[in-house]
Design a protein around this motif. Structure first.
Motif, mmCIF file in Angstrom:
data_model
loop_
_atom_site.group_PDB
_atom_site.id
_atom_site.type_symbol
_atom_site.label_atom_id
_atom_site.label_comp_id
_atom_site.label_asym_id
_atom_site.label_seq_id
_atom_site.Cartn_x
_atom_site.Cartn_y
_atom_site.Cartn_z
ATOM 1 N N SER A 110 1.080 -1.274 -0.016
ATOM 2 C CA SER A 110 -0.001 0.048 -0.235
ATOM 3 C C SER A 110 1.092 0.916 -0.513
ATOM 4 O O SER A 110 1.437 1.399 1.088
ATOM 5 N N ILE A 111 0.699 2.367 -1.017
ATOM 6 C CA ILE A 111 1.191 3.526 -0.599
ATOM 7 C C ILE A 111 0.629 4.366 0.283
ATOM 8 O O ILE A 111 -0.145 5.463 0.028
ATOM 9 N N ILE A 112 1.082 5.251 1.285
ATOM 10 C CA ILE A 112 0.787 6.259 1.840
ATOM 11 C C ILE A 112 0.895 7.226 1.756
ATOM 12 O O ILE A 112 -0.238 8.146 1.690
ATOM 13 N N GLU A 113 2.188 7.318 0.963
ATOM 14 C CA GLU A 113 2.048 8.790 0.554
ATOM 15 C C GLU A 113 3.013 9.017 -1.041
ATOM 16 O O GLU A 113 4.148 8.654 -0.377
ATOM 17 N N ALA A 114 3.057 9.587 -1.794
ATOM 18 C CA ALA A 114 3.836 10.168 -2.569
ATOM 19 C C ALA A 114 4.120 11.614 -2.526
ATOM 20 O O ALA A 114 3.221 12.076 -2.904
ATOM 21 N N THR A 115 5.452 11.628 -2.129
ATOM 22 C CA THR A 115 5.972 13.345 -3.002
ATOM 23 C C THR A 115 6.571 13.302 -4.136
ATOM 24 O O THR A 115 6.587 12.533 -4.700
ATOM 25 N N ASP A 116 6.940 14.554 -4.380
ATOM 26 C CA ASP A 116 8.021 14.642 -5.408
ATOM 27 C C ASP A 116 9.859 13.895 -5.064
ATOM 28 O O ASP A 116 10.266 13.525 -6.185
ATOM 29 N N LYS A 117 9.792 13.761 -3.949
ATOM 30 C CA LYS A 117 11.421 13.794 -3.594
ATOM 31 C C LYS A 117 10.773 12.283 -3.382
ATOM 32 O O LYS A 117 11.882 11.345 -2.705
ATOM 33 N N SER A 118 9.843 11.598 -2.746
ATOM 34 C CA SER A 118 10.332 10.550 -1.257
ATOM 35 C C SER A 118 8.518 9.373 -1.586
ATOM 36 O O SER A 118 7.396 10.002 -2.478
ATOM 37 N N ILE A 119 8.640 8.468 -1.811
ATOM 38 C CA ILE A 119 7.656 7.267 -1.389
ATOM 39 C C ILE A 119 7.403 7.174 -0.295
ATOM 40 O O ILE A 119 7.853 6.098 0.301
ATOM 41 N N THR A 120 5.967 6.667 0.754
ATOM 42 C CA THR A 120 6.014 6.038 1.964
ATOM 43 C C THR A 120 5.019 4.585 1.233
ATOM 44 O O THR A 120 3.848 4.699 0.677
ATOM 45 N N LEU A 121 5.977 3.480 1.844
ATOM 46 C CA LEU A 121 5.022 2.240 1.862
ATOM 47 C C LEU A 121 4.870 1.098 2.705
ATOM 48 O O LEU A 121 5.396 1.613 3.446
ATOM 49 N N LYS A 122 4.300 0.524 2.843
ATOM 50 C CA LYS A 122 3.522 -0.550 4.130
ATOM 51 C C LYS A 122 2.683 -1.933 2.857
ATOM 52 O O LYS A 122 3.158 -1.680 1.708
ATOM 53 N N TRP A 123 3.075 -3.120 4.134
ATOM 54 C CA TRP A 123 2.775 -4.486 3.056
ATOM 55 C C TRP A 123 2.502 -5.089 3.812
ATOM 56 O O TRP A 123 2.424 -5.059 5.914
ATOM 57 N N VAL A 124 1.639 -6.014 4.119
ATOM 58 C CA VAL A 124 1.159 -7.271 4.927
ATOM 59 C C VAL A 124 2.181 -8.334 4.660
ATOM 60 O O VAL A 124 2.580 -8.824 3.611
ATOM 61 N N ASN A 125 2.680 -8.619 6.046
ATOM 62 C CA ASN A 125 3.981 -9.852 5.573
ATOM 63 C C ASN A 125 3.426 -11.454 5.498
ATOM 64 O O ASN A 125 1.830 -11.845 5.688
ATOM 65 N N GLY A 126 4.260 -12.504 5.359
ATOM 66 C CA GLY A 126 4.339 -13.394 4.772
ATOM 67 C C GLY A 126 4.707 -13.990 6.290
ATOM 68 O O GLY A 126 4.713 -14.223 6.921
#
Length: 358
Positions: A153-169
């Protein structure tokens, strides 16, 4: 007498050359074994330059004994061997063969223990005994995690960064690999990679990609910075084992991999010039990666009262535009947004001006 001396002299000259040729022929006949692949319970080898008079002994410890005596006859005729069916020579020692008859160039040993060091001792027959010619060290891996990570999942995207998370296996940990413009390179089993959330960090490079995370947090969230405008691809790989035993799950899963474009930087309004009673000209800085610009004109600072003609007007790939059909003696607010291929910027800071009277 003189003739005998000449013969002895010639023999002395020829003997080293004959000895070198014989040694080369012996070396050429040595069986060559190379590791091709490994898993949690198997290892695959390639066998070339086969010498029938070759003995192969599998061990779980290093033993460099130069000569061994093998009394039993054990021919290698199959390209797959189960460890449990091999003749045991001693504690953690198994005889694969002392004669190679298999026609296949490959050999697979199955039934090995996970995360275990092994040694393959290669011997060549020398009269009644076998002389050690090579030791090949190898290890099995940890079992591959059954369930891959998913739902990036993309939490936030700016012009210089991307923040993400996921579900572990189901691995003991996982790495996140990121690449600009294409799906990431896959990790190799048995390798540990340095991770860095600063994109472009050379120490975290893997092929054309970068490892941006390596950990085992229950609810990890990462922000990757130092990005340029463009589309980035992310993939999470579950793993088991550490060091040379590490085994990665490289399968795809739901929303894994995932791509996201950075936002473009917001354009900057430079000036509003040539103001008249019903028009003006606006100038701005162009943004790298933008293909057009969207213009808003309103009579309030919150842009709730937009001028119909200039309500998110697509003005094209320009750095200036003439605003017309305005009312005299009226205060206006303007702002711009850059738009690229599959991405856009936030609006610029608003800029206000007032038209002249008639």
């Amino acid at each position: 007498m003189k003739r005998a001396i000449i013969i002895i002299f010639l023999f002395a000259l020829l003997l080293p050359a004959y000895s070198q040729k014989t040694n080369k022929q012996t070396a050429d006949k040595q069986t060559e074994v190379r590791i091709m692949d490994a898993g949690a319970d198997f290892t695959k080898f390639s066998i070339t330059k086969k010498n029938e008079n070759t003995a192969i002994i599998l061990m779980t410890y290093l033993d460099s004994t130069k000569t061994v005596s093998i009394k039993t006859q054990n021919e290698l005729t199959n390209d797959e061997i189960e460890l449990s069916k091999l003749q045991k020579l001693g504690r953690n020692q198994w005889l694969l063969c002392n004669t190679i008859k298999t026609k296949s160039p490959n050999l697979i040993i199955k039934g090995l223990n996970p995360q275990t060091d092994y040694y393959l001792n290669i011997y060549t027959k020398n009269k009644e005994d076998y002389s050690l010619s090579k030791i090949i060290a190898f290890n099995t891996l940890a079992p591959i995690p059954v369930r891959q990570a998913s739902q990036i999942s993309i939490i936030e995207a700016t012009d210089k960064s991307i923040t993400l998370k996921w579900v572990n296996g189901t691995g003991i940990g996982r790495i996140v690999i990121m690449r600009k413009g294409a799906e990431p390179n896959k990790p190799e089993n048995g390798k540990i990679y340095t991770a860095s959330p600063t994109f472009g960090d050379a120490v975290a490079k893997i092929g054309e990609s970068q490892v941006v995370y390596d950990g085992n947090e229950a609810n990890a969230k990462i922000t990757v910075g130092n990005l340029q405008a463009g589309k980035y691809f992310f993939q999470v790989f579950e793993y088991n084992g550490e060091g040379k035993y590490r085994a990665y799950n490289t399968d795809k899963a739901s929303n894994n991999p995932r791509s996201k474009s950075t936002m473009l930087p917001a354009p900057k309004i430079l000036a509003i010039e040539n103001i008249t009673s019903n028009s003006c000209e606006i100038q701005w800085t162009k943004v790298s990666g933008a293909v057009t610009y969207v213009l808003d004109v309103a009579t309030d600072k919150g842009f709730m009262e937009k001028i119909e003609l200039y309500n998110e007007l697509d003005v094209g790939d320009l750095d200036g535009y003439a605003i017309v059909d305005l009312s005299p003696n009226t205060k206006y607010y303007v702002r711009l947004r850059a738009v690229g291929d599959g991405t856009q910027s936030n609006f610029s800071n608003s800029f206000d001006f007032e038209t002249k009277g008639e």
